[in-house]
Scaffold this motif. Structure first.
Motif, PDB file in Angstrom:
ATOM      1  N   VAL A 128       2.610  20.407   0.452  1.00  0.00           N
ATOM      2  CA  VAL A 128       3.689  19.851   1.032  1.00  0.00           C
ATOM      3  C   VAL A 128       3.242  18.535   1.737  1.00  0.00           C
ATOM      4  O   VAL A 128       2.325  18.756   2.459  1.00  0.00           O
ATOM      5  CB  VAL A 128       4.377  20.989   2.092  1.00  0.00           C
ATOM      6  CG1 VAL A 128       5.526  20.440   2.678  1.00  0.00           C
ATOM      7  CG2 VAL A 128       4.668  22.130   1.104  1.00  0.00           C
ATOM      8  N   GLY A 129       3.758  17.660   1.363  1.00  0.00           N
ATOM      9  CA  GLY A 129       3.267  16.496   2.021  1.00  0.00           C
ATOM     10  C   GLY A 129       4.325  15.164   2.196  1.00  0.00           C
ATOM     11  O   GLY A 129       5.613  15.450   2.137  1.00  0.00           O
ATOM     12  N   ILE A 130       4.050  13.964   2.840  1.00  0.00           N
ATOM     13  CA  ILE A 130       4.884  12.904   3.142  1.00  0.00           C
ATOM     14  C   ILE A 130       4.001  11.737   2.664  1.00  0.00           C
ATOM     15  O   ILE A 130       2.793  11.667   2.449  1.00  0.00           O
ATOM     16  CB  ILE A 130       4.887  12.813   4.622  1.00  0.00           C
ATOM     17  CG1 ILE A 130       5.830  11.442   4.997  1.00  0.00           C
ATOM     18  CG2 ILE A 130       3.611  12.874   5.452  1.00  0.00           C
ATOM     19  CD1 ILE A 130       6.318  11.672   6.505  1.00  0.00           C
ATOM     20  N   ARG A 131       4.889  10.769   1.968  1.00  0.00           N
ATOM     21  CA  ARG A 131       4.311   9.623   1.419  1.00  0.00           C
ATOM     22  C   ARG A 131       5.110   8.570   2.007  1.00  0.00           C
ATOM     23  O   ARG A 131       6.491   8.550   2.272  1.00  0.00           O
ATOM     24  CB  ARG A 131       4.448   9.527   0.026  1.00  0.00           C
ATOM     25  CG  ARG A 131       4.090   8.304  -0.701  1.00  0.00           C
ATOM     26  CD  ARG A 131       4.316   8.547  -2.155  1.00  0.00           C
ATOM     27  NE  ARG A 131       5.625   8.707  -2.829  1.00  0.00           N
ATOM     28  CZ  ARG A 131       5.943   8.674  -3.956  1.00  0.00           C
ATOM     29  NH1 ARG A 131       4.904   8.645  -4.989  1.00  0.00           N
ATOM     30  NH2 ARG A 131       7.125   9.202  -4.191  1.00  0.00           N
ATOM     31  N   GLY A 152      -3.380  11.979  -1.120  1.00  0.00           N
ATOM     32  CA  GLY A 152      -2.807  11.583  -2.243  1.00  0.00           C
ATOM     33  C   GLY A 152      -2.083  12.775  -3.150  1.00  0.00           C
ATOM     34  O   GLY A 152      -2.871  13.296  -4.031  1.00  0.00           O
ATOM     35  N   GLY A 153      -1.075  13.136  -3.079  1.00  0.00           N
ATOM     36  CA  GLY A 153      -0.097  14.150  -3.599  1.00  0.00           C
ATOM     37  C   GLY A 153       0.498  13.501  -4.833  1.00  0.00           C
ATOM     38  O   GLY A 153       0.199  14.020  -6.111  1.00  0.00           O
ATOM     39  N   LEU A 154       1.562  12.739  -4.624  1.00  0.00           N
ATOM     40  CA  LEU A 154       2.271  12.009  -5.728  1.00  0.00           C
ATOM     41  C   LEU A 154       1.711  10.529  -6.046  1.00  0.00           C
ATOM     42  O   LEU A 154       1.800  10.326  -7.102  1.00  0.00           O
ATOM     43  CB  LEU A 154       3.958  11.804  -5.184  1.00  0.00           C
ATOM     44  CG  LEU A 154       4.384  13.189  -4.772  1.00  0.00           C
ATOM     45  CD1 LEU A 154       5.732  12.884  -4.716  1.00  0.00           C
ATOM     46  CD2 LEU A 154       4.399  14.052  -6.151  1.00  0.00           C
ATOM     47  N   SER A 155       0.877  10.013  -4.937  1.00  0.00           N
ATOM     48  CA  SER A 155       0.352   8.706  -5.475  1.00  0.00           C
ATOM     49  C   SER A 155      -0.995   8.670  -4.530  1.00  0.00           C
ATOM     50  O   SER A 155      -1.188   9.146  -3.445  1.00  0.00           O
ATOM     51  CB  SER A 155       1.164   7.577  -4.668  1.00  0.00           C
ATOM     52  OG  SER A 155       2.376   7.623  -5.215  1.00  0.00           O
ATOM     53  N   GLY A 156      -1.865   7.948  -5.112  1.00  0.00           N
ATOM     54  CA  GLY A 156      -3.320   7.977  -4.406  1.00  0.00           C
ATOM     55  C   GLY A 156      -3.069   7.084  -3.266  1.00  0.00           C
ATOM     56  O   GLY A 156      -2.476   5.733  -3.581  1.00  0.00           O
ATOM     57  N   SER A 157      -3.538   7.144  -2.070  1.00  0.00           N
ATOM     58  CA  SER A 157      -3.434   6.679  -0.982  1.00  0.00           C
ATOM     59  C   SER A 157      -4.304   5.045  -1.384  1.00  0.00           C
ATOM     60  O   SER A 157      -5.486   5.162  -1.724  1.00  0.00           O
ATOM     61  CB  SER A 157      -4.118   7.018   0.270  1.00  0.00           C
ATOM     62  OG  SER A 157      -3.053   8.249   0.764  1.00  0.00           O
ATOM     63  N   ARG A 158      -3.653   3.856  -0.870  1.00  0.00           N
ATOM     64  CA  ARG A 158      -4.364   2.622  -0.993  1.00  0.00           C
ATOM     65  C   ARG A 158      -3.779   1.687  -0.312  1.00  0.00           C
ATOM     66  O   ARG A 158      -2.695   1.744   0.372  1.00  0.00           O
ATOM     67  CB  ARG A 158      -3.996   2.390  -2.588  1.00  0.00           C
ATOM     68  CG  ARG A 158      -2.501   2.077  -2.821  1.00  0.00           C
ATOM     69  CD  ARG A 158      -1.979   1.983  -4.352  1.00  0.00           C
ATOM     70  NE  ARG A 158      -1.705   3.330  -4.627  1.00  0.00           N
ATOM     71  CZ  ARG A 158      -1.057   3.350  -5.845  1.00  0.00           C
ATOM     72  NH1 ARG A 158      -0.477   2.738  -6.530  1.00  0.00           N
ATOM     73  NH2 ARG A 158      -0.879   4.991  -6.267  1.00  0.00           N
ATOM     74  N   TRP A 159      -4.322   0.608  -0.297  1.00  0.00           N
ATOM     75  CA  TRP A 159      -3.934  -0.869   0.057  1.00  0.00           C
ATOM     76  C   TRP A 159      -4.393  -1.842  -0.712  1.00  0.00           C
ATOM     77  O   TRP A 159      -5.316  -1.604  -1.263  1.00  0.00           O
ATOM     78  CB  TRP A 159      -4.384  -1.107   1.469  1.00  0.00           C
ATOM     79  CG  TRP A 159      -5.713  -1.268   1.836  1.00  0.00           C
ATOM     80  CD1 TRP A 159      -6.791  -0.573   1.900  1.00  0.00           C
ATOM     81  CD2 TRP A 159      -6.297  -2.790   1.707  1.00  0.00           C
ATOM     82  NE1 TRP A 159      -8.050  -1.101   1.977  1.00  0.00           N
ATOM     83  CE2 TRP A 159      -7.767  -2.547   2.006  1.00  0.00           C
ATOM     84  CE3 TRP A 159      -6.038  -4.017   1.535  1.00  0.00           C
ATOM     85  CZ2 TRP A 159      -8.753  -3.607   1.901  1.00  0.00           C
ATOM     86  CZ3 TRP A 159      -6.718  -5.113   1.832  1.00  0.00           C
ATOM     87  CH2 TRP A 159      -8.112  -4.922   1.964  1.00  0.00           C
ATOM     88  N   GLY A 194       0.873  -1.217   0.063  1.00  0.00           N
ATOM     89  CA  GLY A 194       0.120  -0.016   0.062  1.00  0.00           C
ATOM     90  C   GLY A 194       0.897   1.106   0.083  1.00  0.00           C
ATOM     91  O   GLY A 194       2.161   1.308  -0.109  1.00  0.00           O
ATOM     92  N   VAL A 195       0.190   2.327   0.000  1.00  0.00           N
ATOM     93  CA  VAL A 195       0.736   3.720  -0.005  1.00  0.00           C
ATOM     94  C   VAL A 195      -0.174   4.754   0.751  1.00  0.00           C
ATOM     95  O   VAL A 195      -1.372   4.508   0.754  1.00  0.00           O
ATOM     96  CB  VAL A 195       0.743   4.273  -1.333  1.00  0.00           C
ATOM     97  CG1 VAL A 195       1.143   5.770  -1.259  1.00  0.00           C
ATOM     98  CG2 VAL A 195       1.829   3.450  -2.379  1.00  0.00           C
ATOM     99  N   ALA A 196       0.375   5.368   1.911  1.00  0.00           N
ATOM    100  CA  ALA A 196      -0.185   6.444   2.547  1.00  0.00           C
ATOM    101  C   ALA A 196       0.387   7.749   2.123  1.00  0.00           C
ATOM    102  O   ALA A 196       1.619   7.913   2.355  1.00  0.00           O
ATOM    103  CB  ALA A 196      -0.045   5.977   4.047  1.00  0.00           C
ATOM    104  N   ASP A 197      -0.363   8.631   1.784  1.00  0.00           N
ATOM    105  CA  ASP A 197       0.130   9.852   1.093  1.00  0.00           C
ATOM    106  C   ASP A 197      -0.750  10.991   1.681  1.00  0.00           C
ATOM    107  O   ASP A 197      -2.075  11.073   1.152  1.00  0.00           O
ATOM    108  CB  ASP A 197       0.238   9.680  -0.468  1.00  0.00           C
ATOM    109  CG  ASP A 197       0.915  10.917  -1.209  1.00  0.00           C
ATOM    110  OD1 ASP A 197       0.955  12.181  -0.591  1.00  0.00           O
ATOM    111  OD2 ASP A 197       1.393  10.889  -2.381  1.00  0.00           O
TER     112      ASP A 197
END
Length: 365
Positions: free
Chosen positions: A359-362, A58-65, A28-31
């Motif tokens: 401005v974010g974190i992924r 979701g700035g650079l990637s859609g949050s997903r699992w 997954g991704v948490a963004d």
């Protein structure tokens, strides 16, 4: 007793071999970022203009699992599946129309010699083949994906073939109902909401190129059983040298009603580059331009956008970033009536430009 122990040992060996032949991976991704947007409509698609500061998922990637599984069937054959769920990290709610597995949901077979066949909800051929030619890598927040690929870039009820033959990748898909309001698969209306596409990609050394075609036949009148026709064709190329990579592409588009009336005719262009300044720091610059020749018989100002990304990796799994974009004659992501204001950045009344920054974190897992 000795025979029993030997039998148990043999069974254990077979069980271990069986387990080694299959695997299921949770990923997954948490963004998440804090975003500022100017000149945004405060109500609907033409409401009063206002600036907004907010938290966005979701700035650079859609949050997903997701879950990804593979089973080795022997003789170079594998069974596989993917179930992928998109969610808004700021609220915890499901995305893609509140679907549980709205991003992807498919099962298939893969042959080392002949390629892969998959069935279910999955990305279109056009999406797959252009993915490596988007400088920002389909960055969720400010990438004009819908303008470039169409609202059907994820399609329900889809069978897709993917084959890799040396430097050449061949992809083709057919959807029995791509997920439009009608949903397709209606008795007596075979064409309704169907979609299909095909194309080839090439990658060898520093050079890459692709060509692809996509068609979507969305429901125009459910009662009359009529469908419109949306066609797209694209070519793109890339070249890498040292720490830099440049990419550019062109997408032809045409949408007609069931009676043959022109709904939209446009030529869409993009160009950009990636530059790896240091091992952890990467920069991206991208320009998108849509030459709208006609929209429902009316000439409209051509929308364009320039975007910039600075991405700094703290580790293999975690990065922090700055993403910015400026759009003219449209909202961010080239959000206009031509794509049904699908990107969620409608311009406020009387405004012709929009600026956004996040401005974010992924974190990837």
């Amino acid at each position: 007793m000795k025979k029993s122990l030997l039998a148990l040992a043999a069974l254990g060996a077979f069980a271990g071999a069986a387990q080694a032949q299959s695997s299921v991976t949770l990923y997954g991704v948490a963004d998440m970022n804090i975003e500022y947007v100017s000149h945004m409509s405060s109500s609907g698609t033409s409401g009063p203009s206002g600036n907004v500061t907010r938290m966005s998922s979701g700035g650079l990637s859609g949050s997903r699992w997701g879950l990804r599984g593979v089973e080795d069937l022997g003789s170079g054959m594998k069974a596989l599946f993917v179930l992928e769920s998109g969610f808004s990290l700021d609220t915890g709610s499901s995305q893609q129309g509140s679907r549980l597995f709205g991003r992807q949901a498919y099962v298939g077979l893969e042959s080392a010699q002949f390629g892969r066949i998959t069935l279910g909800r999955q990305y279109t051929t056009l999406f797959d083949l252009l993915a490596n030619f988007s400088p920002s890598g389909y960055a969720t927040q400010y990438e004009p994906v819908v303008a470039q690929l169409g609202v059907n870039f994820r399609s329900d009820n889809t069978v897709k073939y993917t084959g890799v033959f040396g430097p050449v990748t061949a992809i083709a898909h057919w959807s029995f109902g791509a997920g439009a309001p009608g949903g397709g698969e209606v008795p007596g209306q075979f064409r309704r909401d169907t979609a299909y596409g095909a194309g080839f990609g090439y990658a060898a050394g520093p050079f890459g190129a692709t060509i692809a075609y996509d068609q979507f036949n969305p429901t125009e009148s459910a009662a009359a059983g009529t469908s419109a026709t949306y066609k797209k064709a694209a070519v793109a190329g890339s070249y890498a040298f040292g720490p830099a990579k440049v990419m550019a592409g062109y997408r032809w588009g045409q949408a007609k009603s069931s009676a043959g009336a022109s709904l939209l005719r446009d030529d869409y262009y993009w160009i950009g580059a990636n530059y790896q300044v240091t091992a952890p720091l990467g920069l991206t610059l991208q320009y998108n331009y849509d030459n709208v020749k006609s929209m429902n018989g009316v000439n409209v100002p051509n929308p364009w956008q320039v975007s910039f990304i600075a991405d700094y990796s703290l580790s293999k799994r975690t990065d922090v970033y700055l993403t910015t974009a400026y759009a003219k004659n449209a909202g961010l992501n080239l959000d206009t009536a031509a794509i049904g204001f699908a990107n969620g950045y409608p311009l406020g009344a009387g405004k012709t430009n929009m600026f956004g920054a996040g401005v974010g974190i992924r974190h990837k897992f």
